[in-house]
Design a protein around this motif. Structure first.
Motif, PDB file in Angstrom:
ATOM      1  N   LEU A  33      46.754  36.365  38.465  1.00 43.44           N
ATOM      2  CA  LEU A  33      45.328  36.100  38.163  1.00 43.44           C
ATOM      3  C   LEU A  33      45.498  34.557  37.535  1.00 43.44           C
ATOM      4  N   VAL A  34      44.214  34.199  37.618  1.00 46.91           N
ATOM      5  CA  VAL A  34      44.260  32.871  37.019  1.00 46.91           C
ATOM      6  C   VAL A  34      43.186  32.920  35.620  1.00 46.91           C
ATOM      7  N   VAL A  35      44.152  33.206  34.468  1.00 41.76           N
ATOM      8  CA  VAL A  35      44.160  33.083  32.905  1.00 41.76           C
ATOM      9  C   VAL A  35      43.736  32.354  31.985  1.00 41.76           C
ATOM     10  N   THR A  36      42.167  32.163  32.024  1.00 38.30           N
ATOM     11  CA  THR A  36      42.098  30.669  30.952  1.00 38.30           C
ATOM     12  C   THR A  36      41.638  30.954  29.597  1.00 38.30           C
ATOM     13  N   GLU A  37      42.537  30.602  29.123  1.00 37.20           N
ATOM     14  CA  GLU A  37      42.924  31.412  27.632  1.00 37.20           C
ATOM     15  C   GLU A  37      42.679  29.423  26.437  1.00 37.20           C
ATOM     16  N   GLY A  38      41.152  29.662  25.452  1.00 37.82           N
ATOM     17  CA  GLY A  38      41.855  28.355  24.560  1.00 37.82           C
ATOM     18  C   GLY A  38      41.375  27.284  25.565  1.00 37.82           C
ATOM     19  N   GLY A  39      41.217  26.607  26.447  1.00 39.89           N
ATOM     20  CA  GLY A  39      41.192  25.331  27.327  1.00 39.89           C
ATOM     21  C   GLY A  39      42.618  25.129  28.054  1.00 39.89           C
ATOM     22  N   SER A  40      43.815  26.895  28.096  1.00 38.45           N
ATOM     23  CA  SER A  40      44.453  26.196  29.141  1.00 38.45           C
ATOM     24  C   SER A  40      44.966  27.301  30.168  1.00 38.45           C
ATOM     25  N   PRO A  56      44.122  38.778  24.779  1.00 42.30           N
ATOM     26  CA  PRO A  56      44.001  39.867  23.366  1.00 42.30           C
ATOM     27  C   PRO A  56      42.199  39.294  23.160  1.00 42.30           C
ATOM     28  N   LYS A  57      42.286  38.002  22.559  1.00 44.20           N
ATOM     29  CA  LYS A  57      41.124  37.748  22.552  1.00 44.20           C
ATOM     30  C   LYS A  57      39.445  37.373  23.181  1.00 44.20           C
ATOM     31  N   GLY A  58      39.504  37.627  24.340  1.00 46.00           N
ATOM     32  CA  GLY A  58      39.007  37.150  25.593  1.00 46.00           C
ATOM     33  C   GLY A  58      38.956  35.443  25.889  1.00 46.00           C
ATOM     34  N   CYS A  59      39.146  35.453  27.011  1.00 41.04           N
ATOM     35  CA  CYS A  59      39.348  34.640  28.509  1.00 41.04           C
ATOM     36  C   CYS A  59      37.939  35.255  29.272  1.00 41.04           C
ATOM     37  N   PHE A  60      38.683  33.928  30.237  1.00 46.69           N
ATOM     38  CA  PHE A  60      37.942  34.240  31.561  1.00 46.69           C
ATOM     39  C   PHE A  60      39.145  33.851  32.819  1.00 46.69           C
ATOM     40  N   VAL A  61      39.231  34.837  33.380  1.00 45.94           N
ATOM     41  CA  VAL A  61      40.320  34.875  34.624  1.00 45.94           C
ATOM     42  C   VAL A  61      39.496  35.061  36.213  1.00 45.94           C
ATOM     43  N   THR A  62      40.040  34.535  37.273  1.00 49.68           N
ATOM     44  CA  THR A  62      39.831  34.248  38.535  1.00 49.68           C
ATOM     45  C   THR A  62      40.665  35.143  39.017  1.00 49.68           C
ATOM     46  N   MET A  63      40.100  36.169  39.670  1.00 51.74           N
ATOM     47  CA  MET A  63      40.557  37.001  40.677  1.00 51.74           C
ATOM     48  C   MET A  63      41.141  36.614  41.963  1.00 51.74           C
ATOM     49  N   PRO A  64      41.826  37.834  42.931  1.00 57.54           N
ATOM     50  CA  PRO A  64      42.381  36.724  43.906  1.00 57.54           C
ATOM     51  C   PRO A  64      41.688  36.464  44.627  1.00 57.54           C
ATOM     52  N   ASN A  65      40.598  36.757  44.665  1.00 55.29           N
ATOM     53  CA  ASN A  65      39.152  36.436  45.991  1.00 55.29           C
ATOM     54  C   ASN A  65      38.521  35.239  45.179  1.00 55.29           C
ATOM     55  N   GLY A  66      38.865  34.882  44.153  1.00 56.14           N
ATOM     56  CA  GLY A  66      38.247  33.507  43.852  1.00 56.14           C
ATOM     57  C   GLY A  66      36.927  33.854  43.079  1.00 56.14           C
ATOM     58  N   ASP A  67      36.533  35.389  42.427  1.00 56.76           N
ATOM     59  CA  ASP A  67      35.619  35.192  41.898  1.00 56.76           C
ATOM     60  C   ASP A  67      36.115  35.224  40.370  1.00 56.76           C
ATOM     61  N   LEU A  68      35.110  34.606  39.021  1.00 51.17           N
ATOM     62  CA  LEU A  68      35.381  34.400  38.152  1.00 51.17           C
ATOM     63  C   LEU A  68      34.552  35.254  36.859  1.00 51.17           C
ATOM     64  N   GLU A  69      35.313  35.701  35.634  1.00 51.14           N
ATOM     65  CA  GLU A  69      35.146  36.298  35.111  1.00 51.14           C
ATOM     66  C   GLU A  69      35.359  35.999  33.426  1.00 51.14           C
ATOM     67  N   ALA A  70      34.246  36.984  32.853  1.00 49.29           N
ATOM     68  CA  ALA A  70      34.338  36.671  31.713  1.00 49.29           C
ATOM     69  C   ALA A  70      35.663  38.247  31.285  1.00 49.29           C
ATOM     70  N   LEU A  71      35.979  37.948  30.057  1.00 47.81           N
ATOM     71  CA  LEU A  71      36.493  38.823  29.388  1.00 47.81           C
ATOM     72  C   LEU A  71      36.442  38.680  28.180  1.00 47.81           C
ATOM     73  N   THR A  72      36.081  39.739  27.188  1.00 52.94           N
ATOM     74  CA  THR A  72      36.355  39.953  25.571  1.00 52.94           C
ATOM     75  C   THR A  72      37.725  40.476  25.105  1.00 52.94           C
ATOM     76  N   GLY A  73      38.696  40.924  26.321  1.00 49.31           N
ATOM     77  CA  GLY A  73      39.952  41.526  25.265  1.00 49.31           C
ATOM     78  C   GLY A  73      39.641  43.000  25.793  1.00 49.31           C
TER      79      GLY A  73
END
Length: 87
Positions: A33-40, A56-73
């Motif tokens: 998974l590619v995790v984008t948290e606080g710009g990194s 723990p505080k919310g992030c964006f995650v790119t799934m193995p198939n390329g889908d992008l999701e926003a998570l709250t934690g």
């Protein structure tokens, strides 16, 4: 009785800050998974059957198939068949 209520409230308050999203890889091969948290961006590699906590505080995650999701934690990302789903 009052001491018990106060102790219980303190335990709940302390435990509330420890929430984080989790990911479980139900596939028989490793997934990333590619995790984008606080710009990194960071890569979270999960071996077959592995579970990890992250975000723990919310992030964006790119799934193995390329889908992008926003998570709250508080979510669980379940990977199966190379596809990540939010549970």
């Amino acid at each position: 009785m009052l001491k018990s209520l106060i102790a219980g409230a303190l335990l709940l308050a302390a435990g509330g800050g420890a929430l984080a999203a989790s990911a479980v890889n139900k596939d028989s091969q490793p997934r990333t998974l590619v995790v984008t948290e606080g710009g990194s961006k960071t890569e979270l590699s999960l071996a077959a059957g592995e579970t990890a906590e992250f975000c723990p505080k919310g992030c964006f995650v790119t799934m193995p198939n390329g889908d992008l999701e926003a998570l709250t934690g508080t979510e669980t990302v379940e990977i199966s068949g190379g596809i990540g789903r939010i549970k």
